[in-house]
Design an enzyme around this catalytic site. Structure first.
Site, mmCIF file in Angstrom:
data_model
loop_
_atom_site.group_PDB
_atom_site.id
_atom_site.type_symbol
_atom_site.label_atom_id
_atom_site.label_comp_id
_atom_site.label_asym_id
_atom_site.label_seq_id
_atom_site.Cartn_x
_atom_site.Cartn_y
_atom_site.Cartn_z
ATOM 1 N N ILE A 1 0.841 -1.192 0.000
ATOM 2 C CA ILE A 1 0.000 0.000 0.000
ATOM 3 C C ILE A 1 0.875 1.240 0.000
ATOM 4 O O ILE A 1 2.016 1.218 0.457
ATOM 5 C CB ILE A 1 -0.983 0.011 1.189
ATOM 6 C CG1 ILE A 1 -0.273 -0.301 2.501
ATOM 7 C CG2 ILE A 1 -2.113 -0.970 0.944
ATOM 8 C CD1 ILE A 1 -1.198 -0.338 3.699
ATOM 9 N N GLU A 2 0.341 2.328 -0.520
ATOM 10 C CA GLU A 2 1.163 3.513 -0.789
ATOM 11 C C GLU A 2 1.743 4.139 0.479
ATOM 12 O O GLU A 2 2.779 4.797 0.429
ATOM 13 C CB GLU A 2 0.360 4.562 -1.566
ATOM 14 C CG GLU A 2 -0.816 5.152 -0.829
ATOM 15 C CD GLU A 2 -1.653 6.070 -1.718
ATOM 16 O OE1 GLU A 2 -1.710 7.266 -1.418
ATOM 17 O OE2 GLU A 2 -2.228 5.585 -2.717
ATOM 18 N N GLN A 3 1.091 3.944 1.618
ATOM 19 C CA GLN A 3 1.610 4.520 2.858
ATOM 20 C C GLN A 3 2.902 3.839 3.298
ATOM 21 O O GLN A 3 3.604 4.368 4.152
ATOM 22 C CB GLN A 3 0.556 4.436 3.961
ATOM 23 C CG GLN A 3 -0.603 5.402 3.787
ATOM 24 C CD GLN A 3 -1.654 4.946 2.792
ATOM 25 O OE1 GLN A 3 -1.531 3.861 2.192
ATOM 26 N NE2 GLN A 3 -2.685 5.740 2.604
ATOM 27 N N GLY A 4 3.208 2.645 2.754
ATOM 28 C CA GLY A 4 4.512 2.068 3.000
ATOM 29 C C GLY A 4 4.551 0.619 3.428
ATOM 30 O O GLY A 4 5.619 0.016 3.455
ATOM 31 N N GLY B 1 -2.208 8.598 -4.369
ATOM 32 C CA GLY B 1 -1.147 7.999 -5.171
ATOM 33 C C GLY B 1 -1.636 7.252 -6.389
ATOM 34 O O GLY B 1 -0.837 6.581 -7.068
#
Length: 530
Positions: A328-331, A400
Site C-alpha cells: 500500500i502507498e503509505q509504505g 497515489g
C-alpha cells in the site's frame, strides 16, 4: 543543552506570515493534529500566521475525529494548498471546511499526485529546479486538462507545464521550497532524534525535513513522549535530531483514524490469521472473488480502497494468504491490509518503508499488478476516481492513484456497473432487485485519473471487474469478455452503458463457484514477476 520542547501555541508563533508549510500525514495516520490545532488557535487570537501555503503529500485529517487541515481552513490563515488528497466523508455529512473553501473559490487548491509531491520535496532539498516526469500525462495532472487545478483560482496559477526533452513530451513540476515542516513520530530524545515505534507508517518526514532544513527553514516534530538523549538505538532513528528544531509533545495523538493505538498496526505484535474477519457472502464478495482469480502466486500486488481491499480476506479464507505480497502507498509491504477507518495500514507486515520509496517503486512499474476501484469508466477506457462534481467532498482526490497506474504492468479495476443498484443471489445466479440510477460507464469521465489512451500506447494490461461482467481494454475499445450468471447481455450490460461496448467472440460465463456461500477452492498459478 537547551530544551527543544515547546507547546503547540509556541510552535504556531514561530511560523511567519506567508510561509510555505509542509505536513507529514495520511488522513489521520501520522497526523500532527495537536500542532495544526495550535496554528488555528494562535491565528484566532492574534491573526497570525497569515496567508499560509500548505503542502500535504498524502492528506491531513479526516471527518471522524482528526481535523487536520480543517484547523487551518480559515479565511486569512490559509492562502493556498497543494495536496495529494483531501478529507472526505459520506454525502450526507457536512463538508469539511477545506472543501467549502475550495468550492467557494476562496483559495487556489491543487490535487497533485502524492508521489510527485514527494519528488518535489526531494528536488527542493537538493536545490534542483523541479520534477520532470511522464507520470500524469493525459490525466487531470496534465496542463492539457486541469493541470492539477481543483478550482478557477488554481487554474489562474499553474503549478505544472508540459515540456519537450530529448524529443519526448514530459510534465515539469517546478520545485516548491517549504519554510516550515510539521512532522510526527512516537518518541523524541532530548536532541530531537525521532523514532516511530507506535506509528502505522513512516510516510515522508525525512524528505520533508530535508527540504526545509536545506533551505533555511524550521522543522517541528510532534511526538507522544520524550526520552533522555543517547537512549535511542541509532538504527531505530528515522529522522536525526540535526534536522529537528522544536518538539511538541502530544501524549494523546491517535495512531490512525478511529484508532488510539493498536500494536499490530505498528508491527509490535502479529495477529493470528483467525482474527481477521472474512467478508459476508454478498455481491461485493463475489466481485472480490472474481478479482482474486486474476492473481498469480509470487506476485507483488498493490491494493487500493473499495471492493478490491477485500481481496486479501478472500485469500485468507481460501487458505492462500502469502501467495501474493500486498503493498500500500503509505509504505506497508506484506501482511494484511486493513479496512475501513484503518485503511492505509496493515497488520503483520513484512516491512514498512518510507512512502517516497514506495512511490518510486510504483512510478517505475516494478510491481506485478494493482487492484483499484473506479467511479467512472469511459469509452477510451479511462477511469475517474478523483472528482465528481455532484459530490466533491465525498471524493478525496487521487492520492497515489496516478503514480501507481502510470506504468503498472497490470491493473484490475473493480466496482459496481451502476451506482445504487440492489441485487440478490439465489441458486448460483444474480438477480437485479432494483436497477441503479447513476450510470458509471459514461462517454467521457469527469476527471481523468487514469488514461486509457496511454495504457494502450504503453501496452498495459487493464481489466474491469463488475458484478455483471468482466471487461478488457483493447485498442478498439472496452470489450466484454465474461458475463455473470443471471444477467442479460443486451438488457443489463450493453443497455446500461452510455457508450457502445465491444463483445468478445468467445464470451465466457463467470465460474459458478463464485456465487455459492462456501469456499471456491482458489488456487493461484505460480508466476514470479511475469
Amino acid at each position: 543543552m537547551k530544551s527543544k520542547v515547546i507547546t503547540a501555541l509556541e510552535a504556531a508563533a514561530l511560523i511567519p506570515d506567508n510561509a510555505i508549510v509542509t505536513v507529514s500525514s495520511a488522513s489521520a495516520l501520522g497526523c500532527p493534529d495537536a500542532t495544526l490545532a495550535g496554528i488555528g488557535a494562535h491565528f484566532a487570537t492574534t491573526g497570525h500566521p497569515k496567508n499560509l501555503t500548505m503542502l500535504h503529500p498524502i492528506a491531513a485529517g479526516d471527518m471522524y475525529g482528526v481535523k487536520g487541515i480543517d484547523h487551518i481552513a480559515r479565511p486569512g490563515l490559509l492562502g493556498k494548498i497543494l495536496a495529494g488528497s483531501y478529507p472526505s466523508g459520506p454525502s450526507s455529512s457536512e463538508p469539511p471546511e477545506i472543501w467549502k473553501m475550495i468550492g467557494a473559490n476562496a483559495i487556489p487548491a491543487y490535487n497533485i499526485p502524492s508521489g510527485i509531491l514527494f519528488d518535489m520535496h526531494r528536488e527542493a532539498a537538493a536545490k534542483r529546479p523541479g520534477v520532470i516526469t511522464k507520470v500524469g500525462l493525459d490525466t487531470f495532472a496534465d496542463p492539457d486538462r486541469q493541470g492539477c487545478a481543483m478550482n478557477d483560482a488554481a487554474a489562474a496559477e499553474p503549478v505544472v507545464e508540459k515540456i519537450q526533452f530529448r524529443g519526448e513530451e514530459w510534465l515539469f513540476f517546478p520545485s516548491v521550497i517549504p519554510n516550515v515542516a510539521i512532522i510526527r513520530a512516537t518518541t523524541a530524545d532530548e536532541r530531537g532524534n525521532l523514532t516511530f515505534e507506535h506509528e502505522g507508517a513512516y510516510l515522508g518526514p525525512m524528505d520533508q525535513a530535508l527540504s526545509v532544513r536545506n533551505n533555511g527553514g524550521i522543522v517541528i516534530a510532534q511526538v507522544k513522549r520524550i526520552t533522555e538523549a543517547g537512549t535511542l538505538k541509532p538504527l531505530d532513528v528515522h529522522v536525526p535530531g540535526i534536522l529537528v528544531d522544536h518538539i511538541v509533545v502530544a501524549p494523546d495523538q491517535w495512531q490512525t483514524c478511529q484508532t488510539p493505538y493498536e500494536p499490530a498496526i505498528s508491527g509490535e505484535i502479529f495477529r493470528p490469521m483467525s482474527s481477521f474477519e472474512v467478508p459476508a457472502f454478498d455481491i461485493a464478495k463475489v466481485i472480490a472473488r472474481r478479482v482474486a482469480l486474476e492473481l498469480h502466486q509470487g506476485w507483488a500486488v498493490n491494493i487500493g480502497f473499495g471492493i478490491s481491499a477485500n481481496v486479501p480476506r478472500i485469500l485468507i479464507e481460501e487458505g492462500r494468504h502469502g501467495d501474493v505480497t500486498w503493498m500500500i502507498e503509505q509504505g506497508a509491504v506484506g501482511g494484511v491490509p486493513l479496512l475501513d477507518f484503518q485503511f492505509g495500514c496493515a497488520s503483520n507486515a513484512e516491512a514498512i518503508v518510507p512512502s517516497p520509496h514506495q512511490f518510486v517503486y510504483f512510478q517505475g512499474g516494478g510491481f506485478d499488478c494493482s487492484l483499484l476501484s473506479f467511479l467512472q469508466i469511459d469509452q477510451s477506457g479511462s477511469v475517474n476516481v478523483s472528482r465528481l462534481a455532484a459530490r466533491p467532498h465525498v471524493t478525496a482526490g487521487a492520492g497515489g492513484f496516478v503514480d501507481i497506474t502510470a506504468r503498472a504492468r497490470r491493473i484490475v479495476f473493480s466496482g459496481y456497473f451502476n451506482a445504487g443498484a440492489k441485487f440478490s443471489i439465489e441458486d448460483g445466479a444474480v438477480a437485479i432487485e432494483k436497477e441503479g440510477k447513476v450510470k458509471k460507464l459514461v462517454p467521457e469521465v469527469e476527471h481523468v485519473s487514469f488514461s486509457g489512451r496511454r495504457a494502450i500506447q504503453q501496452g498495459q494490461d487493464v481489466t474491469y471487474v463488475t458484478e455483471r461482467c468482466v471487461m478488457k481494454l483493447t485498442p478498439e475499445g472496452v470489450m466484454v469478455t465474461e458475463i455473470a450468471p443471471g444477467f442479460d447481455l443486451e438488457r443489463d450490460i450493453l443497455g446500461q452503458s452510455e457508450f457502445p461496448l465491444l463483445v468478445a467472440k468467445d464470451l465466457k460465463t463467470s465460474p459458478a463457484r463464485l456465487y455459492q456461500p462456501g469456499l471456491i477452492g482458489l488456487k493461484l498459478d505460480r508466476v514470479v514477476h511475469g
